[in-house]
Motif scaffolding. Structure first.
Motif, PDB file in Angstrom:
ATOM      1  N   GLY A   1      -6.040  -4.336  16.322  1.00 16.59           N
ATOM      2  CA  GLY A   1      -5.847  -3.800  14.750  1.00 16.59           C
ATOM      3  C   GLY A   1      -4.658  -2.537  14.820  1.00 16.59           C
ATOM      4  N   ALA A   2      -4.254  -2.180  13.662  1.00 20.65           N
ATOM      5  CA  ALA A   2      -3.572  -0.932  13.568  1.00 20.65           C
ATOM      6  C   ALA A   2      -4.030   0.042  12.721  1.00 20.65           C
ATOM      7  CB  ALA A   2      -2.126  -1.446  13.401  1.00 20.65           C
ATOM      8  N   VAL A   3      -3.419   1.253  12.680  1.00 21.87           N
ATOM      9  CA  VAL A   3      -3.501   2.331  11.649  1.00 21.87           C
ATOM     10  C   VAL A   3      -2.107   2.700  11.213  1.00 21.87           C
ATOM     11  CG1 VAL A   3      -4.560   4.334  10.915  1.00 21.87           C
ATOM     12  CG2 VAL A   3      -5.781   2.795  12.414  1.00 21.87           C
ATOM     13  N   LEU A   4      -1.742   2.503  10.004  1.00 21.00           N
ATOM     14  CA  LEU A   4      -0.348   3.207   9.560  1.00 21.00           C
ATOM     15  C   LEU A   4      -0.579   4.234   8.509  1.00 21.00           C
ATOM     16  CD1 LEU A   4      -0.544  -0.332   9.269  1.00 21.00           C
ATOM     17  CD2 LEU A   4       1.873   0.300   9.750  1.00 21.00           C
ATOM     18  N   THR A   5       0.216   5.024   8.764  1.00 23.55           N
ATOM     19  CA  THR A   5       0.137   6.395   7.965  1.00 23.55           C
ATOM     20  C   THR A   5       1.867   6.845   7.721  1.00 23.55           C
ATOM     21  OG1 THR A   5       0.245   7.572  10.078  1.00 23.55           O
ATOM     22  CG2 THR A   5      -2.039   7.106   8.975  1.00 23.55           C
TER      23      THR A   5
ATOM     24  N   PHE B   1      -4.525  -0.452  18.156  1.00 19.73           N
ATOM     25  CA  PHE B   1      -5.612  -0.337  19.082  1.00 19.73           C
ATOM     26  C   PHE B   1      -6.310  -1.780  19.366  1.00 19.73           C
ATOM     27  CE2 PHE B   1      -7.182  -0.320  14.422  1.00 19.73           C
ATOM     28  CZ  PHE B   1      -8.325  -1.239  14.701  1.00 19.73           C
ATOM     29  N   VAL B   2      -6.945  -1.805  20.232  1.00 18.78           N
ATOM     30  CA  VAL B   2      -7.829  -2.875  20.783  1.00 18.78           C
ATOM     31  C   VAL B   2      -9.404  -2.663  20.627  1.00 18.78           C
ATOM     32  CG1 VAL B   2      -6.042  -3.703  22.205  1.00 18.78           C
ATOM     33  CG2 VAL B   2      -7.824  -2.341  23.152  1.00 18.78           C
ATOM     34  N   TYR B   3     -10.002  -3.662  20.003  1.00 20.21           N
ATOM     35  CA  TYR B   3     -11.387  -3.664  19.964  1.00 20.21           C
ATOM     36  C   TYR B   3     -12.061  -3.085  21.174  1.00 20.21           C
ATOM     37  CZ  TYR B   3     -11.688  -6.246  15.554  1.00 20.21           C
ATOM     38  OH  TYR B   3     -11.463  -6.744  14.267  1.00 20.21           O
ATOM     39  N   GLY B   4     -13.042  -2.030  21.075  1.00 19.31           N
ATOM     40  CA  GLY B   4     -13.389  -1.167  22.381  1.00 19.31           C
ATOM     41  C   GLY B   4     -13.010   0.305  22.533  1.00 19.31           C
ATOM     42  N   GLU B   5     -11.857   0.468  21.789  1.00 18.59           N
ATOM     43  CA  GLU B   5     -11.250   1.748  21.777  1.00 18.59           C
ATOM     44  C   GLU B   5     -11.889   2.378  20.432  1.00 18.59           C
ATOM     45  OE1 GLU B   5      -7.028   0.913  23.741  1.00 18.59           O
ATOM     46  OE2 GLU B   5      -7.075   1.142  21.690  1.00 18.59           O
ATOM     47  N   ASP B   6     -11.656   3.713  20.512  1.00 19.91           N
ATOM     48  CA  ASP B   6     -12.075   4.388  19.050  1.00 19.91           C
ATOM     49  C   ASP B   6     -10.731   4.615  18.455  1.00 19.91           C
ATOM     50  OD1 ASP B   6     -14.645   5.115  20.254  1.00 19.91           O
ATOM     51  OD2 ASP B   6     -14.149   7.230  20.577  1.00 19.91           O
ATOM     52  N   VAL B   7     -10.984   4.543  17.195  1.00 24.13           N
ATOM     53  CA  VAL B   7      -9.820   4.549  16.201  1.00 24.13           C
ATOM     54  C   VAL B   7      -9.961   5.575  15.174  1.00 24.13           C
ATOM     55  CG1 VAL B   7     -10.954   2.759  14.779  1.00 24.13           C
ATOM     56  CG2 VAL B   7      -8.311   3.083  14.588  1.00 24.13           C
ATOM     57  N   THR B   8      -8.904   6.281  14.773  1.00 23.65           N
ATOM     58  CA  THR B   8      -8.915   7.281  13.943  1.00 23.65           C
ATOM     59  C   THR B   8      -8.216   6.851  12.782  1.00 23.65           C
ATOM     60  OG1 THR B   8      -8.766   8.952  15.453  1.00 23.65           O
ATOM     61  CG2 THR B   8      -8.129   9.701  13.255  1.00 23.65           C
ATOM     62  N   ILE B   9      -9.092   6.993  11.550  1.00 18.09           N
ATOM     63  CA  ILE B   9      -8.657   6.314  10.353  1.00 18.09           C
ATOM     64  C   ILE B   9      -8.727   7.922   9.388  1.00 18.09           C
ATOM     65  CG2 ILE B   9      -9.102   5.135   8.266  1.00 18.09           C
ATOM     66  CD1 ILE B   9     -10.533   3.087  10.023  1.00 18.09           C
ATOM     67  N   GLY B  10      -7.702   8.394   8.830  1.00 17.62           N
ATOM     68  CA  GLY B  10      -7.726   9.531   8.186  1.00 17.62           C
ATOM     69  C   GLY B  10      -8.011  10.726   9.010  1.00 17.62           C
TER      70      GLY B  10
ATOM     71  N   TYR C   1       0.735  -1.298  -0.018  1.00 21.42           N
ATOM     72  CA  TYR C   1      -0.044   0.072   0.094  1.00 21.42           C
ATOM     73  C   TYR C   1       0.724   1.298   0.086  1.00 21.42           C
ATOM     74  CZ  TYR C   1      -4.445  -2.610   0.217  1.00 21.42           C
ATOM     75  OH  TYR C   1      -5.581  -3.250  -0.205  1.00 21.42           O
ATOM     76  N   PRO C   2       1.915   1.452   0.841  1.00 27.53           N
ATOM     77  CA  PRO C   2       2.749   2.399   0.661  1.00 27.53           C
ATOM     78  C   PRO C   2       3.390   2.651  -0.897  1.00 27.53           C
ATOM     79  CG  PRO C   2       3.730   1.107   2.249  1.00 27.53           C
ATOM     80  CD  PRO C   2       2.630   0.391   1.935  1.00 27.53           C
ATOM     81  N   LEU C   3       3.991   1.643  -1.338  1.00 29.44           N
ATOM     82  CA  LEU C   3       4.337   1.727  -2.685  1.00 29.44           C
ATOM     83  C   LEU C   3       3.346   2.035  -3.747  1.00 29.44           C
ATOM     84  CD1 LEU C   3       6.196  -1.868  -3.032  1.00 29.44           C
ATOM     85  CD2 LEU C   3       7.187   0.293  -3.123  1.00 29.44           C
ATOM     86  N   MET C   4       2.046   1.554  -3.466  1.00 27.55           N
ATOM     87  CA  MET C   4       0.888   2.458  -4.506  1.00 27.55           C
ATOM     88  C   MET C   4       0.663   3.805  -4.029  1.00 27.55           C
ATOM     89  SD  MET C   4      -1.390  -1.073  -4.225  1.00 27.55           S
ATOM     90  CE  MET C   4      -2.529  -0.861  -5.634  1.00 27.55           C
ATOM     91  N   GLY C   5       1.223   4.346  -2.963  1.00 27.32           N
ATOM     92  CA  GLY C   5       0.968   5.632  -2.513  1.00 27.32           C
ATOM     93  C   GLY C   5      -0.506   6.068  -1.767  1.00 27.32           C
ATOM     94  N   ILE C   6      -0.903   4.890  -1.394  1.00 28.36           N
ATOM     95  CA  ILE C   6      -2.147   4.903  -0.256  1.00 28.36           C
ATOM     96  C   ILE C   6      -1.778   5.424   0.876  1.00 28.36           C
ATOM     97  CG2 ILE C   6      -3.990   3.720   0.680  1.00 28.36           C
ATOM     98  CD1 ILE C   6      -4.078   1.746  -1.671  1.00 28.36           C
ATOM     99  N   PRO C   7      -2.379   6.789   1.342  1.00 21.62           N
ATOM    100  CA  PRO C   7      -1.668   7.235   2.659  1.00 21.62           C
ATOM    101  C   PRO C   7      -2.124   6.650   4.054  1.00 21.62           C
ATOM    102  CG  PRO C   7      -3.448   8.540   1.704  1.00 21.62           C
ATOM    103  CD  PRO C   7      -3.056   7.693   0.605  1.00 21.62           C
ATOM    104  N   VAL C   8      -3.195   6.119   3.878  1.00 22.92           N
ATOM    105  CA  VAL C   8      -3.640   5.375   5.308  1.00 22.92           C
ATOM    106  C   VAL C   8      -3.859   3.986   5.180  1.00 22.92           C
ATOM    107  CG1 VAL C   8      -5.249   5.689   7.192  1.00 22.92           C
ATOM    108  CG2 VAL C   8      -4.354   7.790   6.149  1.00 22.92           C
ATOM    109  N   TYR C   9      -3.621   3.283   5.997  1.00 24.45           N
ATOM    110  CA  TYR C   9      -3.806   1.714   5.751  1.00 24.45           C
ATOM    111  C   TYR C   9      -4.263   1.436   7.315  1.00 24.45           C
ATOM    112  CZ  TYR C   9      -3.366  -3.305   5.384  1.00 24.45           C
ATOM    113  OH  TYR C   9      -3.609  -4.779   5.401  1.00 24.45           O
ATOM    114  N   ALA C  10      -5.713   0.935   7.414  1.00 22.06           N
ATOM    115  CA  ALA C  10      -5.912   0.511   8.479  1.00 22.06           C
ATOM    116  C   ALA C  10      -6.347  -1.172   8.618  1.00 22.06           C
ATOM    117  CB  ALA C  10      -7.321   1.113   8.894  1.00 22.06           C
ATOM    118  N   ILE C  11      -6.058  -1.841   9.496  1.00 18.01           N
ATOM    119  CA  ILE C  11      -6.239  -3.402   9.702  1.00 18.01           C
ATOM    120  C   ILE C  11      -6.994  -3.564  10.950  1.00 18.01           C
ATOM    121  CG2 ILE C  11      -4.731  -5.661   9.858  1.00 18.01           C
ATOM    122  CD1 ILE C  11      -2.248  -3.932   8.957  1.00 18.01           C
ATOM    123  N   PHE C  12      -8.018  -4.436  10.721  1.00 18.23           N
ATOM    124  CA  PHE C  12      -8.944  -5.082  11.781  1.00 18.23           C
ATOM    125  C   PHE C  12      -8.658  -6.400  11.777  1.00 18.23           C
ATOM    126  CE2 PHE C  12     -10.523  -0.780  10.814  1.00 18.23           C
ATOM    127  CZ  PHE C  12     -11.225  -0.247  12.008  1.00 18.23           C
TER     128      PHE C  12
END
Length: 203
Positions: free
Chosen positions: A153-157, A174-183, A135-146
């Motif tokens: 999960g994790a959010v990569l930027t 993050f762990v399920y139950g927490e708020d997560v910011t994507i972008g 995804y970073p090779l493709m230029g996608i600025p945010v990658y979120a994994i659940f």
């Protein structure tokens, strides 16, 4: 599982096109999804329905509640393709503008605001390893994994150059139950389903 190893790198466009033609010819007849990575064709044997699809639907709906109307959290077709890099991926959910979705053929990855993947039981490395590279090779600025296996999960930027190529510089777990910011948008992660350790069904 990689089922057609190859070297789909720049300069090998005939090989990449042959792999893409193969994927498009059999995609509707096989369960799961076929994608093209640097190593070749990957077959991810997702189970239809269940925690994987429920999580994707929840994430999509929760994002669309807080995003502006000109954006959507899309969890359908088409693929996201970077032909010069020799990569064709199919995010479980992608944040994109309606105008950028309204194209013929594959989506330009540089119009994707965020890619979101729900980890499959059959091939977790596809989400945690190869997509973290692709995804970073493709230029996608945010990658979120659940990850329904663990409820984490994790959010990569912050794409930055490295000797191995572009990589994400920032990772927020993050762990399920927490708020997560994507972008620019924050969503809850409560009540997301987990895989059952015995049967693979939702619990």
């Amino acid at each position: 599982m990689t089922i057609a190893p190859g070297n789909a790198r720049q300069g090998a466009s005939p090989l990449y096109r042959a792999m893409r033609d193969f994927v498009q010819s059999v995609d509707d007849s096989l369960p799961g999804k076929l994608e093209i990575t640097k190593e070749g064709i990957v077959h991810d044997m997702m189970s239809p329905g269940g925690p994987h699809e429920v999580t994707a639907a929840h994430v999509s709906r929760r994002l669309e509640r807080v995003m502006p109307d000109e954006l959507l959290a899309h969890n359908g077709t088409p693929d996201v393709e970077d032909e010069p890099e020799g990569i064709m991926r199919h995010p479980d959910v992608m944040v994109i503008a309606w105008t950028d979705l309204n194209v013929e053929g594959s989506i330009d990855p540089r119009t994707v605001i965020a890619a979101i993947e729900i980890v499959s039981r059959s091939n977790p490395d596809n989400d945690w390893v190869t997509k973290m590279r692709d995804y970073p090779l493709m230029g996608i600025p945010v990658y979120a994994i659940f990850d329904p296996r663990t409820g984490e999960g994790a959010v990569l930027t912050d794409i930055h150059p490295t000797p191995a190529g572009p990589r994400y510089a920032t990772r927020k777990d993050f762990v399920y139950g927490e708020d997560v910011t994507i972008g620019d948008w924050t969503i809850p992660t409560d009540d997301l389903p987990l895989y059952d350790k015995g049967s693979g069904e939702q619990r």
